[in-house]
Design a protein around this motif. Structure first.
Motif, PDB file in Angstrom:
ATOM      1  N   VAL A  35       0.839  -1.198   0.000  1.00 51.75           N
ATOM      2  CA  VAL A  35       0.000   0.000   0.000  1.00 51.75           C
ATOM      3  C   VAL A  35       0.876   1.251   0.000  1.00 51.75           C
ATOM      4  O   VAL A  35       0.614   2.199  -0.721  1.00 51.75           O
ATOM      5  N   TRP A  36       1.913   1.249   0.819  1.00 51.66           N
ATOM      6  CA  TRP A  36       2.869   2.361   0.863  1.00 51.66           C
ATOM      7  C   TRP A  36       4.168   1.916   1.521  1.00 51.66           C
ATOM      8  O   TRP A  36       4.215   0.905   2.211  1.00 51.66           O
ATOM      9  N   LYS A  37       5.201   2.730   1.290  1.00 55.74           N
ATOM     10  CA  LYS A  37       6.517   2.505   1.881  1.00 55.74           C
ATOM     11  C   LYS A  37       7.048   3.830   2.399  1.00 55.74           C
ATOM     12  O   LYS A  37       6.797   4.875   1.790  1.00 55.74           O
ATOM     13  N   LYS A  38       7.801   3.781   3.490  1.00 51.98           N
ATOM     14  CA  LYS A  38       8.460   4.976   4.033  1.00 51.98           C
ATOM     15  C   LYS A  38       9.899   4.614   4.376  1.00 51.98           C
ATOM     16  O   LYS A  38      10.169   3.540   4.900  1.00 51.98           O
ATOM     17  N   HIS A  39      10.813   5.523   4.078  1.00 46.86           N
ATOM     18  CA  HIS A  39      12.217   5.394   4.494  1.00 46.86           C
ATOM     19  C   HIS A  39      12.536   6.611   5.350  1.00 46.86           C
ATOM     20  O   HIS A  39      12.267   7.744   4.947  1.00 46.86           O
ATOM     21  N   ILE A  40      13.099   6.369   6.530  1.00 45.67           N
ATOM     22  CA  ILE A  40      13.400   7.462   7.450  1.00 45.67           C
ATOM     23  C   ILE A  40      14.794   7.264   8.019  1.00 45.67           C
ATOM     24  O   ILE A  40      15.078   6.231   8.635  1.00 45.67           O
ATOM     25  N   ASP A  41      15.667   8.241   7.808  1.00 42.97           N
ATOM     26  CA  ASP A  41      16.959   8.248   8.493  1.00 42.97           C
ATOM     27  C   ASP A  41      16.707   8.844   9.874  1.00 42.97           C
ATOM     28  O   ASP A  41      15.833   9.689  10.042  1.00 42.97           O
ATOM     29  N   ASN A  42      17.453   8.391  10.854  1.00 40.10           N
ATOM     30  CA  ASN A  42      17.161   8.900  12.181  1.00 40.10           C
ATOM     31  C   ASN A  42      18.379   9.100  13.049  1.00 40.10           C
ATOM     32  O   ASN A  42      19.476   8.690  12.729  1.00 40.10           O
ATOM     33  N   LEU A  43      18.113   9.696  14.177  1.00 36.13           N
ATOM     34  CA  LEU A  43      19.083   9.993  15.201  1.00 36.13           C
ATOM     35  C   LEU A  43      19.276   8.772  16.097  1.00 36.13           C
ATOM     36  O   LEU A  43      18.303   8.117  16.466  1.00 36.13           O
ATOM     37  N   LEU A  44      20.520   8.468  16.433  1.00 33.42           N
ATOM     38  CA  LEU A  44      20.804   7.424  17.406  1.00 33.42           C
ATOM     39  C   LEU A  44      20.954   8.069  18.780  1.00 33.42           C
ATOM     40  O   LEU A  44      21.360   9.220  18.903  1.00 33.42           O
ATOM     41  N   MET A  45      20.642   7.326  19.816  1.00 27.84           N
ATOM     42  CA  MET A  45      20.741   7.841  21.170  1.00 27.84           C
ATOM     43  C   MET A  45      22.203   7.860  21.623  1.00 27.84           C
ATOM     44  O   MET A  45      23.044   7.127  21.110  1.00 27.84           O
TER      45      MET A  45
END
Length: 158
Positions: A21-31
């Motif tokens: 239905v959909w796809k998302k790619h998210i780069d993120n912050l590490l703790m």
């Protein structure tokens, strides 16, 4: 030489017929704990039996909090559901991939934050060490299956 450690999320929503239905790619912050553990490893002070420095991936957590992630976060803003990691692999040097799937009746609310927990993490909300947190906007999944993939990479470059 430059060392870069980063995380990324790929979320794939599949309907009941198996269609994406959909796809998302998210780069993120590490703790910050990720850097602290690396420092302890290099200093020779890392204690593998200390839950505070155990960063092995154990649980994915889902919530409806909206505060922006910071490197000093230790929990989700508002955790509502947690599920044990279903797969973890090391597809190539410097890369660790983990995955979890949410069925049609799991975490059936608008998901606005996702986190990965290690250390002393259990099925109890807010337990363990938060390794990564990201904001999302995923409507309730009563008619879809969510496949969530998390990739941690460590690269050394010039």
């Amino acid at each position: 030489m430059q060392l870069e450690i980063k995380g990324a999320w790929d979320i794939v929503a599949v309907d009941l017929s198996g269609r994406v239905v959909w796809k998302k790619h998210i780069d993120n912050l590490l703790m910050a704990v990720n850097q602290s553990v690396r420092d302890a490893l290099l200093m020779g002070t890392y204690d593998a039996d200390d839950p505070a420095t155990d960063i092995s991936i154990k649980y994915f957590a889902f919530g409806d909090g909206t505060s922006a992630p910071t490197v000093n976060d230790t929990r989700l803003a508002s955790e509502r559901y947690r599920k044990q990691v279903t797969q973890i692999t090391n597809p190539q040097a410097g890369t660790v991939s983990s995955a979890v799937s949410l069925g049609t009746n799991e975490a059936d609310f608008v998901i606005t934050e996702i986190g990965v927990f290690g250390g002393a993490a259990t099925s109890t909300a807010n337990s363990g060490t938060l390794l990564s947190r990201v904001l999302v906007n995923i409507p309730n999944n009563s008619n879809i299956v969510l496949n969530i993939y998390r990739t941690d990479t460590c690269s050394i470059g010039g």
